[in-house]
Design a protein around this motif. Structure first.
Motif, PDB file in Angstrom:
ATOM      1  N   HIS A 116      39.524  29.659  37.060  1.00  0.00           N
ATOM      2  CA  HIS A 116      39.786  30.676  38.087  1.00  0.00           C
ATOM      3  C   HIS A 116      40.059  32.029  37.450  1.00  0.00           C
ATOM      4  O   HIS A 116      40.987  32.177  36.640  1.00  0.00           O
ATOM      5  CB  HIS A 116      40.976  30.274  38.968  1.00  0.00           C
ATOM      6  N   VAL A 117      39.256  33.016  37.843  1.00  0.00           N
ATOM      7  CA  VAL A 117      39.357  34.380  37.335  1.00  0.00           C
ATOM      8  C   VAL A 117      39.607  35.313  38.518  1.00  0.00           C
ATOM      9  O   VAL A 117      39.073  35.092  39.606  1.00  0.00           O
ATOM     10  CB  VAL A 117      38.048  34.792  36.624  1.00  0.00           C
ATOM     11  N   VAL A 118      40.397  36.359  38.305  1.00  0.00           N
ATOM     12  CA  VAL A 118      40.636  37.364  39.339  1.00  0.00           C
ATOM     13  C   VAL A 118      40.170  38.725  38.837  1.00  0.00           C
ATOM     14  O   VAL A 118      40.552  39.150  37.743  1.00  0.00           O
ATOM     15  CB  VAL A 118      42.129  37.442  39.728  1.00  0.00           C
ATOM     16  N   GLU A 156      30.310  28.678  35.145  1.00  0.00           N
ATOM     17  CA  GLU A 156      31.177  27.547  35.474  1.00  0.00           C
ATOM     18  C   GLU A 156      32.513  27.999  36.077  1.00  0.00           C
ATOM     19  O   GLU A 156      33.309  27.166  36.519  1.00  0.00           O
ATOM     20  CB  GLU A 156      31.434  26.718  34.209  1.00  0.00           C
ATOM     21  N   SER A 157      32.780  29.290  36.115  1.00  0.00           N
ATOM     22  CA  SER A 157      34.053  29.819  36.619  1.00  0.00           C
ATOM     23  C   SER A 157      33.937  30.257  38.072  1.00  0.00           C
ATOM     24  O   SER A 157      32.878  30.699  38.522  1.00  0.00           O
ATOM     25  CB  SER A 157      34.499  31.019  35.766  1.00  0.00           C
ATOM     26  N   ASN A 158      35.052  30.137  38.787  1.00  0.00           N
ATOM     27  CA  ASN A 158      35.170  30.699  40.137  1.00  0.00           C
ATOM     28  C   ASN A 158      35.950  32.003  40.044  1.00  0.00           C
ATOM     29  O   ASN A 158      36.985  32.073  39.368  1.00  0.00           O
ATOM     30  CB  ASN A 158      35.888  29.725  41.068  1.00  0.00           C
ATOM     31  N   VAL A 159      35.459  33.020  40.728  1.00  0.00           N
ATOM     32  CA  VAL A 159      36.030  34.365  40.627  1.00  0.00           C
ATOM     33  C   VAL A 159      36.556  34.798  41.989  1.00  0.00           C
ATOM     34  O   VAL A 159      35.859  34.676  42.998  1.00  0.00           O
ATOM     35  CB  VAL A 159      34.979  35.380  40.130  1.00  0.00           C
ATOM     36  N   THR A 160      37.780  35.325  42.006  1.00  0.00           N
ATOM     37  CA  THR A 160      38.326  35.985  43.195  1.00  0.00           C
ATOM     38  C   THR A 160      38.286  37.483  42.962  1.00  0.00           C
ATOM     39  O   THR A 160      38.903  37.991  42.016  1.00  0.00           O
ATOM     40  CB  THR A 160      39.775  35.547  43.481  1.00  0.00           C
ATOM     41  N   ALA A 161      37.536  38.196  43.787  1.00  0.00           N
ATOM     42  CA  ALA A 161      37.483  39.659  43.730  1.00  0.00           C
ATOM     43  C   ALA A 161      38.396  40.183  44.825  1.00  0.00           C
ATOM     44  O   ALA A 161      38.165  39.909  46.019  1.00  0.00           O
ATOM     45  CB  ALA A 161      36.060  40.150  43.936  1.00  0.00           C
ATOM     46  N   THR A 162      39.427  40.906  44.449  1.00  0.00           N
ATOM     47  CA  THR A 162      40.422  41.334  45.435  1.00  0.00           C
ATOM     48  C   THR A 162      40.721  42.818  45.303  1.00  0.00           C
ATOM     49  O   THR A 162      40.715  43.391  44.210  1.00  0.00           O
ATOM     50  CB  THR A 162      41.720  40.508  45.295  1.00  0.00           C
ATOM     51  N   ASP A 163      40.983  43.447  46.443  1.00  0.00           N
ATOM     52  CA  ASP A 163      41.277  44.873  46.487  1.00  0.00           C
ATOM     53  C   ASP A 163      42.096  45.134  47.740  1.00  0.00           C
ATOM     54  O   ASP A 163      42.003  44.386  48.727  1.00  0.00           O
ATOM     55  CB  ASP A 163      39.978  45.682  46.528  1.00  0.00           C
ATOM     56  N   GLN A 164      42.886  46.212  47.728  1.00  0.00           N
ATOM     57  CA  GLN A 164      43.634  46.575  48.929  1.00  0.00           C
ATOM     58  C   GLN A 164      42.775  47.317  49.946  1.00  0.00           C
ATOM     59  O   GLN A 164      43.154  47.473  51.102  1.00  0.00           O
ATOM     60  CB  GLN A 164      44.848  47.413  48.567  1.00  0.00           C
ATOM     61  N   MET A 211      47.500  40.966  44.875  1.00  0.00           N
ATOM     62  CA  MET A 211      47.438  39.505  44.775  1.00  0.00           C
ATOM     63  C   MET A 211      48.616  38.812  45.466  1.00  0.00           C
ATOM     64  O   MET A 211      48.998  37.698  45.083  1.00  0.00           O
ATOM     65  CB  MET A 211      47.344  39.062  43.311  1.00  0.00           C
ATOM     66  N   ASP A 212      49.173  39.442  46.495  1.00  0.00           N
ATOM     67  CA  ASP A 212      50.332  38.870  47.185  1.00  0.00           C
ATOM     68  C   ASP A 212      50.093  37.442  47.654  1.00  0.00           C
ATOM     69  O   ASP A 212      51.016  36.625  47.667  1.00  0.00           O
ATOM     70  CB  ASP A 212      50.688  39.727  48.406  1.00  0.00           C
ATOM     71  N   SER A 213      48.869  37.133  48.083  1.00  0.00           N
ATOM     72  CA  SER A 213      48.609  35.822  48.671  1.00  0.00           C
ATOM     73  C   SER A 213      48.206  34.769  47.644  1.00  0.00           C
ATOM     74  O   SER A 213      48.004  33.602  48.008  1.00  0.00           O
ATOM     75  CB  SER A 213      47.521  35.935  49.739  1.00  0.00           C
ATOM     76  N   LEU A 214      48.075  35.143  46.373  1.00  0.00           N
ATOM     77  CA  LEU A 214      47.700  34.175  45.347  1.00  0.00           C
ATOM     78  C   LEU A 214      48.944  33.500  44.774  1.00  0.00           C
ATOM     79  O   LEU A 214      49.963  34.163  44.533  1.00  0.00           O
ATOM     80  CB  LEU A 214      46.911  34.847  44.227  1.00  0.00           C
ATOM     81  N   PRO A 215      48.890  32.203  44.521  1.00  0.00           N
ATOM     82  CA  PRO A 215      50.074  31.489  44.014  1.00  0.00           C
ATOM     83  C   PRO A 215      50.435  31.901  42.594  1.00  0.00           C
ATOM     84  O   PRO A 215      49.592  32.362  41.814  1.00  0.00           O
ATOM     85  CB  PRO A 215      49.634  30.015  44.055  1.00  0.00           C
ATOM     86  N   ASP A 216      51.684  31.693  42.243  1.00  0.00           N
ATOM     87  CA  ASP A 216      52.137  31.911  40.876  1.00  0.00           C
ATOM     88  C   ASP A 216      51.319  31.040  39.922  1.00  0.00           C
ATOM     89  O   ASP A 216      51.005  29.883  40.220  1.00  0.00           O
ATOM     90  CB  ASP A 216      53.617  31.541  40.730  1.00  0.00           C
ATOM     91  N   GLY A 217      51.010  31.599  38.761  1.00  0.00           N
ATOM     92  CA  GLY A 217      50.364  30.826  37.705  1.00  0.00           C
ATOM     93  C   GLY A 217      49.021  30.236  38.070  1.00  0.00           C
ATOM     94  O   GLY A 217      48.632  29.196  37.532  1.00  0.00           O
ATOM     95  N   SER A 218      48.265  30.893  38.950  1.00  0.00           N
ATOM     96  CA  SER A 218      47.030  30.299  39.470  1.00  0.00           C
ATOM     97  C   SER A 218      45.757  30.821  38.818  1.00  0.00           C
ATOM     98  O   SER A 218      44.679  30.315  39.095  1.00  0.00           O
ATOM     99  CB  SER A 218      46.941  30.526  40.977  1.00  0.00           C
ATOM    100  N   ALA A 219      45.840  31.827  37.942  1.00  0.00           N
ATOM    101  CA  ALA A 219      44.643  32.422  37.344  1.00  0.00           C
ATOM    102  C   ALA A 219      44.710  32.346  35.825  1.00  0.00           C
ATOM    103  O   ALA A 219      45.707  32.727  35.216  1.00  0.00           O
ATOM    104  CB  ALA A 219      44.486  33.874  37.775  1.00  0.00           C
ATOM    105  N   GLY A 220      43.628  31.855  35.222  1.00  0.00           N
ATOM    106  CA  GLY A 220      43.572  31.803  33.767  1.00  0.00           C
ATOM    107  C   GLY A 220      43.167  33.122  33.143  1.00  0.00           C
ATOM    108  O   GLY A 220      43.360  33.351  31.949  1.00  0.00           O
ATOM    109  N   LEU A 221      42.588  34.013  33.966  1.00  0.00           N
ATOM    110  CA  LEU A 221      42.114  35.303  33.463  1.00  0.00           C
ATOM    111  C   LEU A 221      42.152  36.315  34.599  1.00  0.00           C
ATOM    112  O   LEU A 221      41.749  36.003  35.729  1.00  0.00           O
ATOM    113  CB  LEU A 221      40.684  35.177  32.940  1.00  0.00           C
ATOM    114  N   ILE A 222      42.656  37.514  34.310  1.00  0.00           N
ATOM    115  CA  ILE A 222      42.656  38.618  35.270  1.00  0.00           C
ATOM    116  C   ILE A 222      42.003  39.821  34.603  1.00  0.00           C
ATOM    117  O   ILE A 222      42.336  40.177  33.466  1.00  0.00           O
ATOM    118  CB  ILE A 222      44.080  38.970  35.740  1.00  0.00           C
ATOM    119  N   LEU A 223      41.064  40.448  35.307  1.00  0.00           N
ATOM    120  CA  LEU A 223      40.381  41.656  34.839  1.00  0.00           C
ATOM    121  C   LEU A 223      40.907  42.837  35.643  1.00  0.00           C
ATOM    122  O   LEU A 223      40.981  42.769  36.875  1.00  0.00           O
ATOM    123  CB  LEU A 223      38.870  41.526  35.029  1.00  0.00           C
ATOM    124  N   LEU A 224      41.235  43.931  34.969  1.00  0.00           N
ATOM    125  CA  LEU A 224      41.901  45.028  35.669  1.00  0.00           C
ATOM    126  C   LEU A 224      41.487  46.382  35.110  1.00  0.00           C
ATOM    127  O   LEU A 224      41.599  46.639  33.904  1.00  0.00           O
ATOM    128  CB  LEU A 224      43.427  44.872  35.541  1.00  0.00           C
TER     129      LEU A 224
END
Length: 378
Positions: free
Chosen positions: A235-237, A256-264, A293-306
């Motif tokens: 899981h990547v954000v 092989e990764s699932n990506v969450t793309a999130t923005d306000q 990422m308010d709605s994402l659980p704690d410790g749920s992403a192995g990688l975050i791109l910012l």
């Protein structure tokens, strides 16, 4: 009496849950000038559409100050939507407004439209097209902005959609443009647009309000150099995803990764979703409008791109980046990584160390730094 009520409303506004600081205000002189200009047109029977109400000044000022009972409002940022609801509750205003997307329902029966002028002509064109396309021909548009951010190009955009555009006298370093007699609109809406980026072999889609449009901004370009070096995790954000370029390129390289793309931003979320679909990546990329990422659980992403913004509205302010670093520290899984690209002069390394954990510099050029942070062990 109305002026006193409006002043009381403005004084009671907060930016929360957006970043708050002593030098950041929840309203500006343009909000006040737009309400004063609109007062000559408003009655209790008026139906108002509002575009770009940052924290509720226009919506709540019209309801409380001028007795208007029906306001429909579109706000691009989820923080603005939440701030409006919070401010309404704080002022005891529990009815009279409805929050809607930029579309036909927003302008249903509207006779006056209030618009906080956006910073870009593309965003203004999308708004002007929507007013001309969906509102009644006799609807009056009042578009206001700070003079230092206005340009003659804004007049030109409005003149493409309205037969009568009249700039008003400036007051308090703000100005209102009054547009009447909308021209008939034919054909599809001008946004979203889709362009092929030959450098990336990627189709990029963008609504008018998205930073950089369909172009590849230089910070993202620099961070993209490092995507092949990033770990492959379940899981990547892509935090602050904009048009979704980072999400799409990571997904392509790491199928092989699932990506969450999130923005306000609602416009960014629509754009990122369209980018994923245009490149056959919709099954791998989930798009989410959220506040840091308010709605994402704690410790749920192995990688975050910012690639964090360094502006809050018109102000240069580190608060947006700090908020995202805090959020990344919460959402990163143990052993996960935050890859951040930022303007080197901002000197974010101490903040990344403090709010995420041990941080190293992966690369630097004349303008940008790429840093890799791992969460501190509990």
């Amino acid at each position: 009496m109305a002026d006193n009520t409006v002043a009381s409303v403005l004084a009671g506004l907060r930016r929360f849950p957006d970043v708050e600081a002593p030098n950041l205000q929840a309203w500006d002189a343009t909000d006040k000038l737009l309400l004063e200009t609109a007062s000559e047109l408003l009655t209790p029977e008026s139906r108002i559409a509002v575009i770009g109400d940052r924290y509720g000044a226009l919506t709540l000022g019209a309801l409380a100050g001028y007795g208007v009972r029906d306001v429909k409002v579109h706000q691009d940022l989820i923080t603005g939507e939440r701030a409006l609801r919070n401010n309404a509750a704080g002022l005891g205003i529990d009815a009279g407004f409805e929050q809607l997307p930029l579309g036909a329902a927003l302008f249903d029966d509207a006779d006056v439209v209030l618009l906080q002028l956006p910073r870009t002509l593309a965003e203004l064109e999308e708004a002007a097209d929507a007013v001309a396309r969906y509102a009644a021909p006799d609807t009056v548009l009042l578009a206001g902005g700070r003079i230092k951010h206005m340009s003659l190009g804004m007049n030109s955009v409005l003149q493409r959609y309205f037969n009568d555009v009249q700039p008003q006298l400036a007051r308090q370093k703000s100005r209102v443009l009054i547009a009447r007699d909308a021209k008939p609109v034919t054909g599809p809406p001008p946004f979203p647009v889709a362009d092929s980026n030959s450098e990336l072999d990627l189709t990029v889609c963008a609504r008018g309000a998205v930073f950089a449009g369909t172009k590849l901004d230089i910070g993202t370009r620099f961070l993209l150099r490092y995507v092949p070096d990033m770990p492959s995790v379940p899981h990547v954000v892509d935090l602050g995803c904009g048009t979704g370029i980072l999400a799409a390129m990571y997904a392509r390289i790491h199928p092989e990764s699932n990506v969450t793309a999130t923005d306000q931003s609602a416009a960014a979320v629509d754009s990122a979703r369209a980018t994923a679909e245009a490149n056959g990546l919709a099954g791998q990329i989930t798009v989410l409008q959220d506040d840091a990422m308010d709605s994402l659980p704690d410790g749920s992403a192995g990688l975050i791109l910012l690639n964090p913004p360094f502006h809050l509205g018109a102000s240069v302010h580190a608060g947006a980046g700090i908020k995202m670093f805090r959020a990344a520290g919460r959402v990163l899984a143990p052993g996960g990584e935050l890859w951040t690209v930022y303007n080197s002069h901002l000197q974010y390394l101490p903040a990344l160390e403090r709010f995420v954990g041990p941080t190293r510099v992966a690369g630097r050029n004349a303008k940008f730094t790429v840093a890799v942070s791992t969460p501190r062990a509990a």
